[in-house]
Structure formats: structure tokens, C-alpha cells
Design a protein around this motif. Structure first.
Motif, PDB file in Angstrom:
ATOM      1  N   ALA A  97     -15.734  -9.539   1.373  1.00  0.00           N
ATOM      2  CA  ALA A  97     -14.600  -9.721   1.759  1.00  0.00           C
ATOM      3  C   ALA A  97     -14.216 -10.485   2.552  1.00  0.00           C
ATOM      4  CB  ALA A  97     -14.164  -8.342   2.358  1.00  0.00           C
ATOM      5  N   ASP A  98     -15.362 -11.095   3.300  1.00  0.00           N
ATOM      6  CA  ASP A  98     -15.162 -12.285   4.355  1.00  0.00           C
ATOM      7  C   ASP A  98     -15.080 -13.569   3.386  1.00  0.00           C
ATOM      8  OD1 ASP A  98     -17.645 -10.351   5.655  1.00  0.00           O
ATOM      9  OD2 ASP A  98     -15.980 -11.231   7.070  1.00  0.00           O
ATOM     10  N   GLY A 121      -6.607 -12.619  -4.451  1.00  0.00           N
ATOM     11  CA  GLY A 121      -6.777 -11.323  -3.637  1.00  0.00           C
ATOM     12  C   GLY A 121      -6.723 -10.172  -4.420  1.00  0.00           C
ATOM     13  N   LEU A 122      -5.587  -9.760  -5.198  1.00  0.00           N
ATOM     14  CA  LEU A 122      -5.567  -8.496  -5.961  1.00  0.00           C
ATOM     15  C   LEU A 122      -6.721  -8.473  -6.946  1.00  0.00           C
ATOM     16  CD1 LEU A 122      -1.529  -8.394  -6.517  1.00  0.00           C
ATOM     17  CD2 LEU A 122      -3.119  -6.969  -5.156  1.00  0.00           C
ATOM     18  N   PHE A 149      -9.792  -9.850  -6.633  1.00  0.00           N
ATOM     19  CA  PHE A 149     -10.720  -9.461  -5.792  1.00  0.00           C
ATOM     20  C   PHE A 149     -10.951  -8.089  -5.647  1.00  0.00           C
ATOM     21  CE2 PHE A 149     -14.072  -9.070  -2.640  1.00  0.00           C
ATOM     22  CZ  PHE A 149     -13.500  -8.511  -1.595  1.00  0.00           C
ATOM     23  N   VAL A 150     -10.005  -7.256  -5.057  1.00  0.00           N
ATOM     24  CA  VAL A 150      -9.859  -5.969  -4.715  1.00  0.00           C
ATOM     25  C   VAL A 150     -10.192  -4.915  -5.772  1.00  0.00           C
ATOM     26  CG1 VAL A 150      -8.563  -4.313  -3.798  1.00  0.00           C
ATOM     27  CG2 VAL A 150      -8.392  -6.343  -2.974  1.00  0.00           C
ATOM     28  N   SER A 203     -14.015  -5.445  -7.085  1.00  0.00           N
ATOM     29  CA  SER A 203     -14.698  -5.039  -5.960  1.00  0.00           C
ATOM     30  C   SER A 203     -14.630  -3.273  -6.004  1.00  0.00           C
ATOM     31  CB  SER A 203     -14.877  -5.725  -4.881  1.00  0.00           C
ATOM     32  OG  SER A 203     -13.712  -5.568  -4.199  1.00  0.00           O
ATOM     33  N   GLY A 204     -13.673  -3.021  -6.195  1.00  0.00           N
ATOM     34  CA  GLY A 204     -13.212  -1.561  -6.322  1.00  0.00           C
ATOM     35  C   GLY A 204     -13.685  -0.615  -7.282  1.00  0.00           C
ATOM     36  N   LYS A 228     -17.809   1.183  -8.315  1.00  0.00           N
ATOM     37  CA  LYS A 228     -18.331   2.420  -7.854  1.00  0.00           C
ATOM     38  C   LYS A 228     -19.250   3.135  -9.135  1.00  0.00           C
ATOM     39  CE  LYS A 228     -16.576   2.332  -3.811  1.00  0.00           C
ATOM     40  NZ  LYS A 228     -17.505   2.423  -2.696  1.00  0.00           N
ATOM     41  N   ARG A 242     -11.630 -10.206  11.739  1.00  0.00           N
ATOM     42  CA  ARG A 242     -11.211 -11.395  10.959  1.00  0.00           C
ATOM     43  C   ARG A 242     -10.237 -11.535  10.211  1.00  0.00           C
ATOM     44  NH1 ARG A 242     -16.844 -11.411   9.023  1.00  0.00           N
ATOM     45  NH2 ARG A 242     -18.135 -11.480  10.903  1.00  0.00           N
ATOM     46  N   VAL A 284      -1.881  -7.860   0.347  1.00  0.00           N
ATOM     47  CA  VAL A 284      -3.297  -8.316   0.135  1.00  0.00           C
ATOM     48  C   VAL A 284      -4.211  -7.720   1.213  1.00  0.00           C
ATOM     49  CG1 VAL A 284      -5.085  -9.935  -0.355  1.00  0.00           C
ATOM     50  CG2 VAL A 284      -2.865  -9.759  -1.765  1.00  0.00           C
ATOM     51  N   LEU A 336      -5.087  -3.950   1.020  1.00  0.00           N
ATOM     52  CA  LEU A 336      -5.938  -3.835   0.214  1.00  0.00           C
ATOM     53  C   LEU A 336      -7.269  -4.006   0.643  1.00  0.00           C
ATOM     54  CD1 LEU A 336      -3.653  -4.507  -2.810  1.00  0.00           C
ATOM     55  CD2 LEU A 336      -4.227  -2.407  -2.043  1.00  0.00           C
ATOM     56  N   VAL A 337      -7.535  -5.289   1.122  1.00  0.00           N
ATOM     57  CA  VAL A 337      -8.755  -5.887   1.328  1.00  0.00           C
ATOM     58  C   VAL A 337      -9.384  -5.038   2.497  1.00  0.00           C
ATOM     59  CG1 VAL A 337      -9.965  -7.798   2.535  1.00  0.00           C
ATOM     60  CG2 VAL A 337      -8.387  -8.157   0.623  1.00  0.00           C
ATOM     61  N   ARG A 356     -10.869  -1.883   1.338  1.00  0.00           N
ATOM     62  CA  ARG A 356     -12.035  -2.075   0.685  1.00  0.00           C
ATOM     63  C   ARG A 356     -13.127  -2.698   1.674  1.00  0.00           C
ATOM     64  NH1 ARG A 356     -15.379  -1.141  -1.773  1.00  0.00           N
ATOM     65  NH2 ARG A 356     -17.003  -2.602  -2.900  1.00  0.00           N
ATOM     66  N   ILE A 357     -12.952  -3.181   2.632  1.00  0.00           N
ATOM     67  CA  ILE A 357     -13.943  -3.394   3.717  1.00  0.00           C
ATOM     68  C   ILE A 357     -14.311  -1.959   4.403  1.00  0.00           C
ATOM     69  CG2 ILE A 357     -14.211  -4.090   6.018  1.00  0.00           C
ATOM     70  CD1 ILE A 357     -12.609  -6.471   5.417  1.00  0.00           C
ATOM     71  N   GLN A 380     -14.195   0.749   2.826  1.00  0.00           N
ATOM     72  CA  GLN A 380     -15.018   1.677   1.513  1.00  0.00           C
ATOM     73  C   GLN A 380     -16.560   1.128   1.961  1.00  0.00           C
ATOM     74  OE1 GLN A 380     -13.083   1.131  -2.014  1.00  0.00           O
ATOM     75  NE2 GLN A 380     -12.263   2.961  -1.790  1.00  0.00           N
TER      76      GLN A 380
END
Lengths: 85, 98
Positions: A30-31, A74-75, A77-78, A81-82, A85, B36, B82, B85-86, B89-90, B92
Motif C-alpha cells: 500500500a505504501d 489505484g482501483l 491495486f485494491v 491485492s484484495g 485471500k 501516510r 481510492v 479503499l486503500v 486494504r491496509i 485488512q
């Protein structure tokens, strides 16, 4: 005025380049995604500044496309990574 | 009369640049991923908004100004969505760690 705007654009470019250190160091995905979002926002600011400095309003369409691509990145990525699972 | 527009542009674009520097410093120096994200979303988008406001008097047509404002609104809306949503995710990812 054009010189001042180009100087401001250079400052923003340096700031964004410094922010990419988070891309190297970030202890999570995420960073790293946030560093890419900074690149997108900084890139939009740069393109808008250059469009106003050179008096070419057609460049603002490039900023629009860049903003859209940053949002979709960004979407994506989410989403990616989501679903791990 | 154009010196008023030039002064407006110089002041607001400089303030936008300062907020960009502050937001990126927060991105580099804050201890946690969520803080951040907060620095990135709020400070950098505010910097972009100030830059857009500062550039508006330099344009020669109303249509170009409308396009600039549309880019700003798109960045704000997409940035807000975004960021939420991020952050989810962080949260989770931090819950998955032991």
C-alpha cells in the motif's frame, strides 16, 4: 510569469522525485501504491502548470487522462491485492 | 491591472507548492501507513487545488478554466474514493499479521 511557473514546476518535480523514496522503502504494497498516487497527482500539477505557462490549453486534456489513469491504477491495486485471500 | 492577476498566481502557486512539499514530507516521515495515506490525500490534493486556483487568471478563455476545474474535481473525487479503499486494504493487511 512563464519563468516563475516553470520554476514552480521544477520544484514540484523535485518534490515528487523525493517522494518516490517511499517506493523503495515502503514496508508494504500500500505504501508503494501511495508513492505512485503521488506521482500521478504531481504529474497532473506539472502538466497543468506547463499548459498555463506555454498558453496551450490543449495540454489540459493530457492532465485529464493522467488523472483518470491514476484513479484506475489505484482501483486496480485494491482489486488485485484484495482478491489474494 | 494584470499585476493583480500575476500576484494572485504567484501567491497561490507558491502556497500550493509548499503544501506539496508538506504532504510529501508527511509521506516520507510519518510512522504508519494510515497516517501516510492521510498526508498524501489531504495535503497533496490541497496543494493541487491551490495550484489550479492560482493558474485560473493566466488562461485566456473560460472553456480552458472550466477544463482546469474539471480536472481538479476529478482528482478530488477519485482521490477520496481510492483513499478509502486503500485504507480498507491496509486495515485488512494489518489484521492478517500475527
Amino acid at each position: 510569469m512563464a519563468e516563475f511557473l516553470f520554476g514552480a514546476g521544477c520544484v514540484i518535480l523535485l518534490v515528487v522525485a523525493a517522494g518516490l523514496v517511499r517506493l523503495l522503502r515502503g514496508p508494504g504494497s500500500a505504501d508503494r501504491m501511495m508513492a505512485v498516487q503521488l506521482l500521478g497527482t504531481g504529474g497532473v500539477a506539472l502538466v497543468l502548470i506547463f499548459g498555463a505557462a506555454t498558453q496551450q490549453p490543449a495540454i489540459f486534456d493530457v492532465a485529464l487522462v493522467l488523472a483518470l489513469l491514476a484513479a484506475f491504477a489505484g482501483l486496480a491495486f485494491v482489486q488485485a491485492s484484495g482478491s489474494d485471500k | 491591472m494584470t499585476w493583480v492577476f500575476d500576484l494572485w498566481t504567484i501567491v497561490l502557486v507558491s502556497a500550493g507548492g509548499i503544501f506539496f512539499i508538506a504532504g510529501t514530507t508527511g509521506l516520507l516521515r510519518f510512522p504508519d501507513a494510515l497516517t501516510r495515506l492521510h498526508a498524501l490525500t489531504k495535503a497533496d490534493n490541497l496543494g493541487l487545488g491551490l495550484i489550479v486556483l492560482g493558474l485560473l487568471p493566466q488562461l485566456t478563455s473560460v472553456a480552458a478554466g472550466a477544463r482546469l476545474v474539471c480536472v481538479w474535481l476529478l482528482i478530488m473525487l477519485s482521490g477520496a474514493c481510492v483513499a478509502q479503499l486503500v485504507a480498507h486494504r491496509i486495515r485488512q493487511a494489518s489484521d492478517d499479521e500475527p
